[in-house]
Design an enzyme around this catalytic site. Structure first.
Site, PDB file in Angstrom:
ATOM      1  N   GLU A  68     -14.651   9.998  25.277  1.00  0.00           N
ATOM      2  CA  GLU A  68     -14.254  11.030  24.223  1.00  0.00           C
ATOM      3  C   GLU A  68     -14.472  12.257  24.446  1.00  0.00           C
ATOM      4  O   GLU A  68     -15.358  12.787  25.155  1.00  0.00           O
ATOM      5  CB  GLU A  68     -15.199  10.658  22.948  1.00  0.00           C
ATOM      6  CG  GLU A  68     -14.782   9.565  21.946  1.00  0.00           C
ATOM      7  CD  GLU A  68     -15.854   8.976  21.097  1.00  0.00           C
ATOM      8  OE1 GLU A  68     -16.660   8.700  21.677  1.00  0.00           O
ATOM      9  OE2 GLU A  68     -15.323   8.542  20.078  1.00  0.00           O
ATOM     10  N   THR A  78       7.378   9.425  25.317  1.00  0.00           N
ATOM     11  CA  THR A  78       6.835   8.151  25.610  1.00  0.00           C
ATOM     12  C   THR A  78       6.694   7.868  26.994  1.00  0.00           C
ATOM     13  O   THR A  78       7.585   8.382  27.847  1.00  0.00           O
ATOM     14  CB  THR A  78       7.164   6.865  24.784  1.00  0.00           C
ATOM     15  OG1 THR A  78       8.574   6.636  24.858  1.00  0.00           O
ATOM     16  CG2 THR A  78       7.054   7.028  23.356  1.00  0.00           C
ATOM     17  N   ASP A 102      11.492  15.384  20.908  1.00  0.00           N
ATOM     18  CA  ASP A 102      11.137  14.306  21.059  1.00  0.00           C
ATOM     19  C   ASP A 102      11.929  13.510  22.222  1.00  0.00           C
ATOM     20  O   ASP A 102      13.116  12.965  21.739  1.00  0.00           O
ATOM     21  CB  ASP A 102      10.790  13.359  20.058  1.00  0.00           C
ATOM     22  CG  ASP A 102      10.635  11.940  19.723  1.00  0.00           C
ATOM     23  OD1 ASP A 102      10.559  11.374  21.113  1.00  0.00           O
ATOM     24  OD2 ASP A 102      10.219  11.175  19.130  1.00  0.00           O
ATOM     25  N   ARG A 129       2.468   1.726  27.761  1.00  0.00           N
ATOM     26  CA  ARG A 129       2.836   2.247  26.710  1.00  0.00           C
ATOM     27  C   ARG A 129       1.976   3.258  26.488  1.00  0.00           C
ATOM     28  O   ARG A 129       0.758   3.124  26.416  1.00  0.00           O
ATOM     29  CB  ARG A 129       2.640   1.058  25.526  1.00  0.00           C
ATOM     30  CG  ARG A 129       3.122  -0.292  25.799  1.00  0.00           C
ATOM     31  CD  ARG A 129       3.236  -0.974  24.737  1.00  0.00           C
ATOM     32  NE  ARG A 129       4.252  -0.833  23.763  1.00  0.00           N
ATOM     33  CZ  ARG A 129       5.558  -1.106  23.849  1.00  0.00           C
ATOM     34  NH1 ARG A 129       5.939  -1.801  24.715  1.00  0.00           N
ATOM     35  NH2 ARG A 129       6.558  -0.619  22.998  1.00  0.00           N
ATOM     36  N   TYR A 159     -16.241   4.858  28.026  1.00  0.00           N
ATOM     37  CA  TYR A 159     -15.831   5.639  26.835  1.00  0.00           C
ATOM     38  C   TYR A 159     -15.941   6.977  27.144  1.00  0.00           C
ATOM     39  O   TYR A 159     -16.678   7.515  28.149  1.00  0.00           O
ATOM     40  CB  TYR A 159     -17.024   5.655  25.784  1.00  0.00           C
ATOM     41  CG  TYR A 159     -16.624   4.993  24.463  1.00  0.00           C
ATOM     42  CD1 TYR A 159     -15.601   5.504  23.702  1.00  0.00           C
ATOM     43  CD2 TYR A 159     -17.356   3.720  23.946  1.00  0.00           C
ATOM     44  CE1 TYR A 159     -15.235   5.241  22.588  1.00  0.00           C
ATOM     45  CE2 TYR A 159     -16.598   3.169  22.899  1.00  0.00           C
ATOM     46  CZ  TYR A 159     -15.667   3.504  22.079  1.00  0.00           C
ATOM     47  OH  TYR A 159     -15.421   3.263  20.959  1.00  0.00           O
ATOM     48  N   LYS A 168       9.448   3.785  28.384  1.00  0.00           N
ATOM     49  CA  LYS A 168      10.848   3.569  28.172  1.00  0.00           C
ATOM     50  C   LYS A 168      11.525   3.863  29.533  1.00  0.00           C
ATOM     51  O   LYS A 168      11.276   3.297  30.577  1.00  0.00           O
ATOM     52  CB  LYS A 168      11.673   4.485  26.943  1.00  0.00           C
ATOM     53  CG  LYS A 168      10.826   3.853  25.531  1.00  0.00           C
ATOM     54  CD  LYS A 168      11.410   4.670  24.405  1.00  0.00           C
ATOM     55  CE  LYS A 168      10.815   4.293  23.180  1.00  0.00           C
ATOM     56  NZ  LYS A 168       9.725   4.984  22.777  1.00  0.00           N
TER      57      LYS A 168
HETATM   58  N1  DSN Z   1      10.824   1.589  19.021  1.00  0.00           N
HETATM   59  C1  DSN Z   1      11.172   2.481  19.640  1.00  0.00           C
HETATM   60  C2  DSN Z   1      12.622   2.266  19.979  1.00  0.00           C
HETATM   61  O1  DSN Z   1      12.998   1.189  20.149  1.00  0.00           O
HETATM   62  O2  DSN Z   1      13.500   3.328  20.398  1.00  0.00           O
HETATM   63  C3  DSN Z   1      11.152   3.745  19.011  1.00  0.00           C
HETATM   64  O3  DSN Z   1       9.878   3.773  18.503  1.00  0.00           O
END
Ligand code: DSN
Length: 396
Positions: A48, A222, A196, A231, A46, A225
């Site tokens: 925090e 993110t 974003d 993730r 933990y 990707k």
């Molecule tokens: N689910 C993602 C995508 O496939 O673009 C976005 O959150």
């Protein structure tokens, strides 16, 4: 593993993912090191709070992990710690966007984001998302004829609605974004500019897509990707008298989350280290080369590519073609039966429903990780064409 049921399912998923051609634009395959960090003892702790300001004792090691992840994130995007801060605790992209709004937009304030059916994301203010319930979306879209962003139109909408924040960055828009124009529009109405770049993080890191950092107030990406990590999400904020970084840290914790997932943060650090290598630059370049080839090959076989092509890792294919083709759901299902994995997707001005839209979204990051090159993309396009046309002939 002692748990044979879960062990079996993990093996099944591993076999499934190896068997298929994976064209989900938002997926990738992480390295063994990333998996090892995710599966490490760091999950037990933990922590925090933030490094050196924790609510629990025993965080001398986790502080180093989080500091390292932050330092690597800033270095990867060539950002000075004097001008930019980064938060690495967001669990994924959607909570990261919510945290940005929580920090910067008063409840009931306006988020100007791209409509879902034009390529935006649910968290850009869509009514079914918390972002459309606590805040009001001012939607914008692409031009009907060109299917690309019309900045004059966006500027008009911004002037009319005076949003608190403008979001640039999408999940299904294949073209380059002019971040400078977005900055000018945001300045014209005194709005924050959030980029974003969830889909684009790896492409920006690899130097093959324009960087939003010279123009944005906040950049979110993110990690799972094109960045090819676990993730997770990173939120970068410009450091100045507005204290955006402090507000965002507070929004993540204690605003929205509890203890950070330190195993995930360690895996983020690993992925960021990998993304800083020369090999990653070559990878990023190949992602785009592959997407361009796939797009050109499918177009050559008679498929309509939304906006006429791509500048990134993804393409949108209009499979429906005004009733002459096949719906996005049928296309996705029949491709899956043939071990090609894509997702059904609306196309701009779609007249069909999101559950059975007019198109499919195809991306190349995952197959590029597996070493695929342009020649393979040609073959994949041919396979897709044969499968879809066979299905179309059955329906006639
Ligand atoms: N689910 C993602 C995508 O496939 O673009 C976005 O959150």
């Amino acid at each position: 593993m002692k748990d044979k049921q879960i062990e079996k399912l993990i093996k099944e998923e591993s076999a499934r993912s190896k068997k298929v051609i994976n064209l989900i634009a938002s997926e990738n395959y992480v390295s063994r090191d990333v998996l090892q960090a995710l599966g490490s003892e760091l999950t037990n702790k933990y922590a925090e709070g933030y490094p050196h300001k924790r609510y629990y004792a025993g965080n001398s090691v986790t502080d180093k992990v989080e500091d390292l992840a932050k330092a690597r994130a800033l270095k990867l995007f060539k950002l000075s710690p004097n001008s930019w801060a980064v938060n690495v605790q967001a669990l994924s992209g959607s909570p990261a966007n919510v945290a940005v709004y929580l920090a910067l937009v008063p409840t009931g304030g306006k988020i100007m984001g791209m409509s879902l059916d034009h390529g935006g994301h649910l968290t850009h203010g869509h009514k079914v998302s918390i972002t459309g319930k606590f805040w009001k979306q001012v939607p914008y879209g692409v031009d009907k004829k060109t299917e690309v962003i019309n900045y004059e139109e966006i500027s008009k909408i911004a002037l009319e609605h005076k949003p608190d924040i403008i979001v640039a960055g999408f999940t299904a828009y294949p073209r380059k974004i002019d971040f400078k124009k977005f900055r000018e529009i945001a300045d014209s109405v005194g709005a924050y500019l959030l980029v974003d770049m969830s889909h684009l993080g790896g492409l920006v890191a690899g130097g093959v897509y324009p960087s939003p950092f010279p123009y944005a107030d906040v950049v979110m990406t993110t990690v799972h990707k094109t960045l090819r990590g676990p993730r997770s999400a990173l939120i970068f904020s410009k450091k100045d008298s507005r204290n955006i970084d402090i507000l965002i840290d507070k929004a993540i914790f204690p605003g929205m989350q509890g203890g950070p997932h330190l195993n995930q943060i360690a895996a983020v650090a690993v992925a960021l280290g990998e993304a800083a290598t020369p090999a990653f630059k070559i990878y990023a370049k190949q992602i785009i080369a592959n997407a361009k080839e796939l797009s050109a090959s499918l177009a050559g076989l008679g498929w309509r590519i939304v906006s006429g092509g791509t500048d990134s890792h993804l393409i949108l294919v209009d499979t429906w073609m005004d009733g002459k083709g096949i719906g996005g759901k049928d296309a996705t299902d029949v491709l899956e039966k043939n071990d090609i994995i894509v997702n059904k997707n609306t196309i701009p001005f779609d007249t069909r429903s999101p559950m059975d839209p007019s198109g499919i979204r195809i991306g190349t990051p995952a197959e590029t990780t597996r070493g695929k090159k342009e020649k393979d993309m040609k073959k994949i396009a041919e396979k897709i064409d044969v499968i879809l046309r066979k299905e179309m002939s059955k329906k006639k």
